[in-house]
Design a protein around this motif. Structure first.
Motif, PDB file in Angstrom:
ATOM      1  N   ASN A  81     -40.926  44.682  42.000  1.00  0.00           N
ATOM      2  CA  ASN A  81     -39.936  43.643  41.724  1.00  0.00           C
ATOM      3  C   ASN A  81     -38.817  43.755  42.750  1.00  0.00           C
ATOM      4  O   ASN A  81     -38.116  44.768  42.802  1.00  0.00           O
ATOM      5  CB  ASN A  81     -39.364  43.797  40.318  1.00  0.00           C
ATOM      6  CG  ASN A  81     -38.455  42.636  39.932  1.00  0.00           C
ATOM      7  OD1 ASN A  81     -38.034  41.845  40.778  1.00  0.00           O
ATOM      8  ND2 ASN A  81     -38.149  42.525  38.648  1.00  0.00           N
ATOM      9  N   PRO A  82     -38.619  42.746  43.590  1.00  0.00           N
ATOM     10  CA  PRO A  82     -37.591  42.840  44.634  1.00  0.00           C
ATOM     11  C   PRO A  82     -36.156  42.915  44.100  1.00  0.00           C
ATOM     12  O   PRO A  82     -35.258  43.323  44.829  1.00  0.00           O
ATOM     13  CB  PRO A  82     -37.784  41.549  45.446  1.00  0.00           C
ATOM     14  CG  PRO A  82     -39.157  41.083  45.117  1.00  0.00           C
ATOM     15  CD  PRO A  82     -39.399  41.510  43.705  1.00  0.00           C
ATOM     16  N   ILE A  83     -35.940  42.537  42.853  1.00  0.00           N
ATOM     17  CA  ILE A  83     -34.582  42.464  42.328  1.00  0.00           C
ATOM     18  C   ILE A  83     -34.182  43.792  41.675  1.00  0.00           C
ATOM     19  O   ILE A  83     -34.774  44.195  40.671  1.00  0.00           O
ATOM     20  CB  ILE A  83     -34.441  41.339  41.283  1.00  0.00           C
ATOM     21  CG1 ILE A  83     -34.967  40.012  41.840  1.00  0.00           C
ATOM     22  CG2 ILE A  83     -32.990  41.213  40.832  1.00  0.00           C
ATOM     23  CD1 ILE A  83     -34.223  39.488  43.031  1.00  0.00           C
ATOM     24  N   PRO A  84     -33.192  44.519  42.218  1.00  0.00           N
ATOM     25  CA  PRO A  84     -32.703  45.729  41.549  1.00  0.00           C
ATOM     26  C   PRO A  84     -32.222  45.402  40.134  1.00  0.00           C
ATOM     27  O   PRO A  84     -31.576  44.368  39.900  1.00  0.00           O
ATOM     28  CB  PRO A  84     -31.540  46.178  42.441  1.00  0.00           C
ATOM     29  CG  PRO A  84     -31.854  45.612  43.794  1.00  0.00           C
ATOM     30  CD  PRO A  84     -32.520  44.297  43.511  1.00  0.00           C
ATOM     31  N   LYS A  85     -32.528  46.276  39.187  1.00  0.00           N
ATOM     32  CA  LYS A  85     -32.246  46.004  37.777  1.00  0.00           C
ATOM     33  C   LYS A  85     -30.760  45.838  37.490  1.00  0.00           C
ATOM     34  O   LYS A  85     -30.377  45.155  36.535  1.00  0.00           O
ATOM     35  CB  LYS A  85     -32.829  47.120  36.910  1.00  0.00           C
ATOM     36  CG  LYS A  85     -34.352  47.179  36.910  1.00  0.00           C
ATOM     37  CD  LYS A  85     -34.861  48.308  36.038  1.00  0.00           C
ATOM     38  CE  LYS A  85     -36.383  48.362  36.057  1.00  0.00           C
ATOM     39  NZ  LYS A  85     -36.902  49.485  35.234  1.00  0.00           N
ATOM     40  N   ALA A 110     -28.528  38.345  41.874  1.00  0.00           N
ATOM     41  CA  ALA A 110     -29.942  38.394  42.266  1.00  0.00           C
ATOM     42  C   ALA A 110     -30.304  37.310  43.267  1.00  0.00           C
ATOM     43  O   ALA A 110     -31.269  37.452  44.027  1.00  0.00           O
ATOM     44  CB  ALA A 110     -30.829  38.274  41.028  1.00  0.00           C
ATOM     45  N   LYS A 111     -29.535  36.228  43.313  1.00  0.00           N
ATOM     46  CA  LYS A 111     -29.815  35.149  44.259  1.00  0.00           C
ATOM     47  C   LYS A 111     -29.647  35.602  45.710  1.00  0.00           C
ATOM     48  O   LYS A 111     -30.160  34.967  46.632  1.00  0.00           O
ATOM     49  CB  LYS A 111     -28.902  33.953  43.984  1.00  0.00           C
ATOM     50  CG  LYS A 111     -29.152  33.287  42.639  1.00  0.00           C
ATOM     51  CD  LYS A 111     -28.163  32.155  42.393  1.00  0.00           C
ATOM     52  CE  LYS A 111     -28.375  31.520  41.031  1.00  0.00           C
ATOM     53  NZ  LYS A 111     -27.372  30.457  40.750  1.00  0.00           N
ATOM     54  N   SER A 112     -28.914  36.712  45.918  1.00  0.00           N
ATOM     55  CA  SER A 112     -28.723  37.232  47.272  1.00  0.00           C
ATOM     56  C   SER A 112     -29.962  37.954  47.795  1.00  0.00           C
ATOM     57  O   SER A 112     -30.040  38.245  48.987  1.00  0.00           O
ATOM     58  CB  SER A 112     -27.528  38.193  47.299  1.00  0.00           C
ATOM     59  OG  SER A 112     -26.328  37.505  47.019  1.00  0.00           O
ATOM     60  N   ILE A 113     -30.909  38.275  46.916  1.00  0.00           N
ATOM     61  CA  ILE A 113     -32.187  38.876  47.335  1.00  0.00           C
ATOM     62  C   ILE A 113     -33.127  37.724  47.644  1.00  0.00           C
ATOM     63  O   ILE A 113     -33.635  37.053  46.739  1.00  0.00           O
ATOM     64  CB  ILE A 113     -32.784  39.788  46.242  1.00  0.00           C
ATOM     65  CG1 ILE A 113     -31.749  40.782  45.729  1.00  0.00           C
ATOM     66  CG2 ILE A 113     -34.031  40.467  46.774  1.00  0.00           C
ATOM     67  CD1 ILE A 113     -31.320  41.826  46.712  1.00  0.00           C
ATOM     68  N   ILE A 114     -33.375  37.466  48.916  1.00  0.00           N
ATOM     69  CA  ILE A 114     -34.138  36.259  49.280  1.00  0.00           C
ATOM     70  C   ILE A 114     -35.626  36.524  49.432  1.00  0.00           C
ATOM     71  O   ILE A 114     -36.391  35.595  49.727  1.00  0.00           O
ATOM     72  CB  ILE A 114     -33.591  35.618  50.564  1.00  0.00           C
ATOM     73  CG1 ILE A 114     -33.669  36.582  51.760  1.00  0.00           C
ATOM     74  CG2 ILE A 114     -32.177  35.128  50.342  1.00  0.00           C
ATOM     75  CD1 ILE A 114     -33.352  35.915  53.102  1.00  0.00           C
ATOM     76  N   GLY A 115     -36.054  37.764  49.224  1.00  0.00           N
ATOM     77  CA  GLY A 115     -37.482  38.045  49.311  1.00  0.00           C
ATOM     78  C   GLY A 115     -37.749  39.447  49.801  1.00  0.00           C
ATOM     79  O   GLY A 115     -36.900  40.343  49.702  1.00  0.00           O
TER      80      GLY A 115
END
Length: 766
Positions: free
Chosen positions: A460-464, A471-476
């Protein structure tokens, strides 16, 4: 779905979209990777004949994508494919749809009488064509001429979960040809990946022509064989995939040299090729560290003229001299002319800043600019280069070290250091956009094992700790393929396939609960990979251990993981080949010996070789311990160890008692060792299997036996072994070492072939 063709019978439909499981029958009929966001299957098929017409509605920007579709048809029908008048009843129509929100989204309707592709932008139309390609017969990939083609009736609405779906290829440590780059791009396109990050320069080679500095490639693109080449040559004796590609070896001035580079015109051609498949190529020129290949020819780039290895890394270029910035800006000015991508990667990782601290020029600059320390001095370099990139309309990307000395919120951070888990969180809270590339599980140069595909799929690319807005700052995310130990195109194929397919689905569909369906679809995709001559890693032989024991007779049975594979074996220590005997079911083992097994495809391609050590052993009897106390005694060593055996002479830092095999949360040292010692009290007689996962190393002893040897400094890997135990207490010891960079320690067991599970705390005594 907003609309379903009248040709689809509602009673016959089965919805397979977000929130619903993919039925086995549907996964078999639609073996798509990545699986679409929404798919509605219907009855029947659309038959494509050579004379089918392609229609691009006027005003739509999809001509190139229609050309891609036509290439598939020409490949399928050969000379039978003729230009015909438009026939709207038997046609493939490309249409514009303003309701599609994603730039890469599309709608695909296959009915009994035609195909309609709808998109808002050209990338979406291209992805629809690749979906059709995966639904067409595998024979199309080989160029076998077809009389007709058949596509199942279906309605699809699809778009990616993540904007950045990337692959990285290091062409510096070992070089890869233009033709291979295009193959790499083709495979990315097939699975809807959209970013190719090319690591073009490093200590071992400079791979892109810079006209202002011709020595960068005249000298910097070539080297005599180094220690990585030698290691590959050694491994090539058992595995031909490690043979260095001969096309990159030359004789010059009486020396054997390895290397190569891309001219600017060659690379522009690759960029154009990728763009047609909607893949953006992001160039990386690694600065200020990893610059030995440049400094060899331009020594003025360092603070003191030295160009050598420090304690860990090579000496970097000097951020305190204007000549350094002149060089960097000249290089990147030419890079910008080659690569139209809005992203430029500057590296910024693994910088040995020692010489900066000794430089009078740096001391003066730091005092003048109010720079407090050496990490901030590196940030001065990165921030200044970012301003230069921005002046050219480009965005800077750097590895996550760039945040250490402070970084502007407009820089893009690429996270890789798994042992610094708060780095992406700090970057997000600083306002930065983040791309996730953690070494575990996304360094595809790490040797794959039976868990690798699953780890990628479930990443899961999004840190918990991030909230929904953050989370929108994680683009992939992207996978990185570093090539120190990848000297050939075949080895590269092996290392990234099939892991790329798991990454593709994770980033596009992002459905962790569809893993079983994915594995079923992957089995079908292997056939396409065979047709495309991809040297993918064959699936693991299931349920094998590294070490086996038996008391009277051992039995070995292996089920082939794919249809058509043959399992062959040897007992004389040699590697299995196509002449080796086929493994019977079962193979009876009555003496201590080494069995080596491997799977073979019908074409003779060999999968991984498994060395299975069988040891005849009497059951170990228990010992009496009175009065037993719960838990194990543990000793903690605050030091660096290359092997667990080195702990015996080390100074003990502290001691504690624990009923679990785990590292206490109080351990903060980057390097350490722990010995867990006591007894394991097993409830029944049996052959006990133990599975020890370590990053870095560990060794498990029961009685006087080494049961699992997973020693040394390495990334997380599982090793396994067996021991025959009678009911009762047995001496137990586990040595574990962590060399720095993040640790993992996990111990599981099974008895008499049961499923692996955690060792119960109640079994541990002291």
């Amino acid at each position: 779905m907003k609309s379903i063709s009248k040709y689809l019978s509602a009673a016959a439909l089965m919805l397979t979209c977000a929130g619903g499981a993919i039925a086995q029958e549907t996964a078999s009929k639609f073996p798509l990777i990545p699986y679409p966001t929404h798919l509605v299957a219907g009855k029947g098929s659309f038959i494509i004949k050579p004379e089918i017409s392609l229609i691009v509605e006027s005003g739509t920007p999809f001509k190139s994508e229609a050309d891609e579709m036509n290439k598939l048809l020409l490949k399928a029908f050969g000379s039978n494919r003729k230009k015909v008048a438009k026939n709207t009843m038997r046609s493939i129509v490309f249409a514009y749809d303003s309701s599609i929100s994603s730039s890469e989204g599309y709608k695909l309707d296959i009915t009994l009488s035609g195909i309609t592709i709808k998109a808002k932008e050209a990338a979406g139309a291209f992805h629809a064509v690749e979906t059709i390609r995966q639904l067409l017969p595998v024979a199309l990939e080989t160029g076998a001429v077809q009389k007709t083609l058949s596509l199942p009736v279906v309605s699809i609405e699809d778009e990616p979960a993540y904007e950045w779906r990337g692959m990285h290829l290091d062409v510096s440590r070992h070089f890869f040809s233009i033709s291979y780059l295009k193959k790499f791009i083709d495979r990315m396109a097939l699975y809807k990946m959209n970013k190719l990050h090319l690591h073009l320069t490093d200590d071992q080679g400079w791979r892109i022509e810079i006209k202002k500095y011709p020595l960068l490639t005249e000298a910097g693109a070539w080297r005599t064989f180094n220690n990585q080449d030698s290691a590959c040559m050694k491994r090539a004796k058992d595995n031909p995939d490690f043979t260095i590609d001969k096309e990159h070896i030359i004789q010059k001035n009486g020396k054997t040299l390895y290397g190569g580079f891309y001219t600017q015109e060659e690379m522009k051609g690759v960029v154009t090729y990728a763009a047609a498949k909607h893949i953006d190529i992001i160039p990386e020129i690694d600065m200020p560290g990893h610059m030995m290949a440049a400094i060899n020819s331009y020594p003025y780039l360092t603070c003191d003229g030295e160009n050598k290895w420090g304690e860990l890394f090579t000496k970097p270029i000097c951020p305190c001299n204007e000549t350094t910035f002149e060089f960097a800006e000249n290089v990147f000015s030419e890079i910008i002319q080659i690569f139209p991508s809005k992203y430029i990667h500057i590296g910024g990782d693994e910088v040995d800043r020692t010489n900066w601290g000794k430089s009078d020029a740096c001391k003066a600059l730091m005092e003048r600019e109010g720079i407090k320390d050496l990490p901030a001095l590196q940030s001065y370099f990165i921030n200044r280069m970012e301003k230069f990139f921005n002046s050219k309309g480009r965005k800077l990307i750097g590895w996550d070290e760039i945040i250490e000395g402070g970084i502007s919120p407009t820089a893009i951070v690429m996270y890789w250091r798994t042992w610094v888990p708060d780095a992406p969180v700090k970057a997000v809270k600083n306002g930065n956009t983040v791309i996730m590339t953690p070494g575990e599980p996304l360094y595809f140069d790490n040797q794959p094992d039976q868990y690798s595909v699953s780890k990628v799929y479930h990443f899961n690319p999004i840190p918990k700790v991030l909230n929904a807005e953050e989370a929108k700052s994680i683009i992939g995310a992207q996978a990185n393929l570093w090539s120190e130990m990848i000297p050939s195109e075949k080895r590269a194929d092996y290392m990234y396939m099939p892991r790329l397919t798991a990454l593709a689905e994770m980033l596009w569909t992002h459905r962790e609960d569809q893993y079983d369906s994915y594995l079923q679809r992957l089995t079908e995709q292997y056939k396409r990979m065979d047709a495309l001559k991809i040297n993918y890693r064959l699936p693991d032989l299931p349920n094998l251990l590294n070490e086996y024991v038996f008391t009277d007779e051992g039995k070995l049975s292996i089920t082939a993981p794919l249809p058509g594979l043959t399992i062959r074996y040897t007992t004389d220590g040699t590697l299995p080949d196509m002449k080796s005997p086929v493994l019977p079911s079962p193979l009876s083992i009555k003496k201590t010996e080494l069995i080596r097994v491997a799977a073979f495809t019908p074409a003779g391609t060999r999968g991984d070789v498994y060395s299975l050590n069988y040891t005849q052993q009497q059951m170990l009897g228990p010992i009496k311990i009175a009065p037993p106390k719960p838990g194990l005694n543990a000793t903690y060593y605050k030091a660096f160890f290359k092997q667990t055996s080195l702990m015996k002479d080390a100074k003990v830092d502290s001691a504690f008692t624990t009923d679990k095999i785990e590292v206490p949360s109080t351990v903060k040292a980057p390097s350490f060792g722990i010995t867990y010692k006591g007894y394991i009290d097993v409830p029944t007689d049996g052959i006990y299997s133990f599975f020890l996962t370590c990053d870095d190393g560990g060794v498990l002893y029961i009685g006087n036996n080494v049961v699992v040897n997973n020693d040394g400094n390495h990334s997380a890997q599982e090793r396994s072994g067996q021991v025959a135990l009678k009911m009762g207490a047995h001496p137990f010891k586990l040595d574990f070492i962590e060399g720095g960079g993040g640790f993992k320690l996990l111990l599981k067991y099974s008895v008499n072939g049961s499923a692996p599970q955690d060792v119960p705390s109640s079994w541990f005594k002291n």
